[in-house]
Design a protein around this motif. Structure first.
Motif, PDB file in Angstrom:
ATOM      1  N   GLU A  34       1.525  -4.892-107.646  1.00  0.00           N
ATOM      2  CA  GLU A  34       2.011  -3.512-107.192  1.00  0.00           C
ATOM      3  C   GLU A  34       2.439  -2.749-108.644  1.00  0.00           C
ATOM      4  OE1 GLU A  34       2.835   0.173-105.747  1.00  0.00           O
ATOM      5  OE2 GLU A  34       1.544  -1.279-105.036  1.00  0.00           O
ATOM      6  N   ALA A  35       1.978  -1.414-108.771  1.00  0.00           N
ATOM      7  CA  ALA A  35       2.381  -0.618-109.926  1.00  0.00           C
ATOM      8  C   ALA A  35       3.975  -0.081-109.640  1.00  0.00           C
ATOM      9  CB  ALA A  35       1.589   0.671-110.072  1.00  0.00           C
ATOM     10  N   ARG A  36       4.304   0.004-108.454  1.00  0.00           N
ATOM     11  CA  ARG A  36       5.606   0.478-108.349  1.00  0.00           C
ATOM     12  C   ARG A  36       6.676  -0.374-108.169  1.00  0.00           C
ATOM     13  NH1 ARG A  36       3.612   4.354-103.208  1.00  0.00           N
ATOM     14  NH2 ARG A  36       2.879   1.995-102.830  1.00  0.00           N
ATOM     15  N   LYS A  37       7.981   0.051-108.388  1.00  0.00           N
ATOM     16  CA  LYS A  37       9.010  -1.106-108.122  1.00  0.00           C
ATOM     17  C   LYS A  37       9.002  -1.419-106.731  1.00  0.00           C
ATOM     18  CE  LYS A  37      13.708  -2.016-109.098  1.00  0.00           C
ATOM     19  NZ  LYS A  37      15.120  -1.390-109.966  1.00  0.00           N
ATOM     20  N   GLN A  38       9.438  -2.664-106.241  1.00  0.00           N
ATOM     21  CA  GLN A  38       9.331  -3.042-104.672  1.00  0.00           C
ATOM     22  C   GLN A  38      10.152  -2.293-104.042  1.00  0.00           C
ATOM     23  OE1 GLN A  38      10.295  -7.195-104.144  1.00  0.00           O
ATOM     24  NE2 GLN A  38       9.422  -7.062-101.982  1.00  0.00           N
ATOM     25  N   GLY A  39       9.973  -1.675-103.097  1.00  0.00           N
ATOM     26  CA  GLY A  39      10.787  -0.646-102.166  1.00  0.00           C
ATOM     27  C   GLY A  39      10.887   0.688-102.394  1.00  0.00           C
ATOM     28  N   ALA A  40       9.972   1.093-103.546  1.00  0.00           N
ATOM     29  CA  ALA A  40       9.946   2.300-103.843  1.00  0.00           C
ATOM     30  C   ALA A  40       9.234   3.302-102.903  1.00  0.00           C
ATOM     31  CB  ALA A  40       9.148   2.688-105.346  1.00  0.00           C
ATOM     32  N   ALA A  41       8.501   2.752-101.898  1.00  0.00           N
ATOM     33  CA  ALA A  41       7.760   3.628-101.239  1.00  0.00           C
ATOM     34  C   ALA A  41       8.590   3.642 -99.787  1.00  0.00           C
ATOM     35  CB  ALA A  41       6.566   3.065-100.890  1.00  0.00           C
ATOM     36  N   ASN A  42       9.724   2.852 -99.483  1.00  0.00           N
ATOM     37  CA  ASN A  42      10.237   2.770 -98.366  1.00  0.00           C
ATOM     38  C   ASN A  42      11.079   3.840 -97.811  1.00  0.00           C
ATOM     39  OD1 ASN A  42       9.605  -0.073 -98.659  1.00  0.00           O
ATOM     40  ND2 ASN A  42      11.698  -0.767 -98.823  1.00  0.00           N
ATOM     41  N   GLN A  43      11.304   4.963 -98.650  1.00  0.00           N
ATOM     42  CA  GLN A  43      11.762   6.292 -98.309  1.00  0.00           C
ATOM     43  C   GLN A  43      11.019   7.447 -98.272  1.00  0.00           C
ATOM     44  OE1 GLN A  43      14.970   6.031 -97.415  1.00  0.00           O
ATOM     45  NE2 GLN A  43      14.963   4.006 -97.944  1.00  0.00           N
ATOM     46  N   ASP A  44       9.472   7.000 -98.270  1.00  0.00           N
ATOM     47  CA  ASP A  44       8.381   8.029 -98.300  1.00  0.00           C
ATOM     48  C   ASP A  44       8.293   8.482 -96.728  1.00  0.00           C
ATOM     49  OD1 ASP A  44       6.274   9.312 -98.198  1.00  0.00           O
ATOM     50  OD2 ASP A  44       5.167   8.107 -99.708  1.00  0.00           O
ATOM     51  N   THR A  45       8.533   9.719 -96.545  1.00  0.00           N
ATOM     52  CA  THR A  45       8.305  10.179 -95.167  1.00  0.00           C
ATOM     53  C   THR A  45       7.081  10.917 -94.560  1.00  0.00           C
ATOM     54  OG1 THR A  45       9.181  12.566 -96.034  1.00  0.00           O
ATOM     55  CG2 THR A  45      11.102  10.972 -95.307  1.00  0.00           C
TER      56      THR A  45
END
Length: 387
Positions: A34-45
């Motif tokens: 995964e290119a992003r840091k783990q958990g980076a998408a967890n706040q995506d609304t």
């Protein structure tokens, strides 16, 4: 860094994570890059429209019970055309389903899937992994990537590209057929004067379709599509001006619109990979096909890709990644994918123009659709399960 697993999944979004979890349930190991840091998408609304069939996939993984608390059910879908009396209504109860679909934030889904992955040591999740190249030969695939300043190379029996269409297919040497609509989609969240009663709205206008999806107790997620020249200026309007223009297009079904959150736009296209024999490399999800959001099919087709691929992997471990195995997978997904692409393209072409006489035919068609029950049943089955 652990040794190369037999399966490397490039892309740690929902489709890639679901595939890794389906495999882990069968005691099959995988690595997820995964290119992003783990958990980076967890706040995506951003809102996702989940089909009833997608719910059943998530139930298999044991995560739906947790997700259900964050999801809003779609029990009814109201379809109409601006300026006409034609309309059609789909109700879940008519098809023996608890719901026709659900609305859930991207971040809520990623949070639960990440937590589930942490329970399976055989899933090697490598975040902040920047993939540089993907290649394949008759023996294996090769995935080269950077991780925290170091370069690594995996040579799995099967590389799965599930990066959500971030152009890594070019890195893998694949070709894509693309149709640019010249349309943009505006996405946001609005609140309305009246409760949504778990009803979603599909509203067709001469400029393009819009979808209003129940999301939360009183709010809706809005997807408003149309020609770029019409959609882009909506970003510059004040909230009051935007809500007034939206109300003019949508009508009074939920009363006045009271507030709007941040607005974002993105270009719309229809695309799919050109069929090719790629031993030890397979592409799934939005990386394989991108659809117009008019019918909410894209994400759900991607999860069905993951489910079917997991079944082929489980039954073909001795020939993992072989041309025969991947040809069988592609053949099993051809009809669902093709129908999804054709269906969404048909809706855009029919409902995004104002040619003289077409409006009346569309109105009559919507009204006729409402009384032809076999056609409605077929549509609900397609939207729910891809059948």
């Amino acid at each position: 860094m652990q040794k190369t697993p037999n399966i490397v999944i490039v892309g740690g979004g929902p489709v890639g994570m679901v595939l890794s979890l389906l495999l882990a349930k069968q005691n099959i190991a995988s690595a997820v890059l995964e290119a992003r840091k783990q958990g980076a998408a967890n706040q995506d609304t951003r809102a996702l429209a989940l089909s009833y069939g997608t719910r059943r996939i998530l139930e298999k993984l044991g995560v739906w019970q947790v997700l259900a608390a964050h999801a809003t059910a779609i029990n009814t879908i109201h379809v109409s055309q601006k300026g006409s009396i034609g309309r059609s209504v789909l109700r879940a109860e008519d098809y023996a389903q608890e719901a026709l679909g659900y609305v859930l934030s991207y971040g809520a889904l990623c949070t639960v899937l990440n937590a589930q992955i942490a329970q399976f040591p055989i899933i090697q999740l490598i975040d902040e992994a920047q993939v540089e190249s993907i290649s394949h030969d008759l023996n294996h695939a090769t995935v080269r990537f950077h991780h925290h300043g170091e370069q690594f190379s995996f040579e799995p029996a099967l590389a799965v590209l599930a990066d959500g269409g971030r152009s890594l297919e070019e890195v893998a040497g694949l070709r894509r057929d693309t149709k640019e609509y010249g349309h943009d989609a505006l996405i946001t969240k609005v609140s309305a004067e009246l409760p949504h009663d778990n009803m979603a709205y599909e509203r067709f206008t001469a400029n393009g379709p819009m979808a209003l999806l129940p999301n939360g107790e009183r709010d809706f997620s809005l997807v408003w599509t149309g020609k770029k020249a019409l959609i882009e200026p909506l970003l510059a309007l004040s909230d009051a001006e935007f809500l007034e223009q939206f109300h003019q297009q949508f009508g009074d079904r939920v009363g006045r619109f009271l507030s709007v959150e941040k607005r974002m736009t993105f270009p719309l296209k229809l695309s799919q990979l050109v069929a090719a024999d790629t031993p030890h490399l397979v592409v799934i999800g939005n990386a394989a096909q991108t659809m117009h959001p008019v019918a909410g099919q894209g994400f759900n087709v991607g999860l069905r890709d993951a489910e079917v691929l997991a079944k082929h992997i489980t039954s073909s471990m001795a020939a993992l990644g072989s041309s025969d195995m991947l040809a069988a997978y592609r053949a099993s997904r051809k009809t669902d994918t093709k129908n999804g692409l054709l269906f969404t393209d048909f809706l855009v072409n029919i409902f995004s123009n104002d040619i003289l006489g077409v409006s009346a035919l569309r109105s009559a068609g919507i009204g006729l659709f409402d009384v032809v029950k076999p056609v409605k049943r077929h549509l609900v089955s397609k939207m729910s399960f891809g059948k």
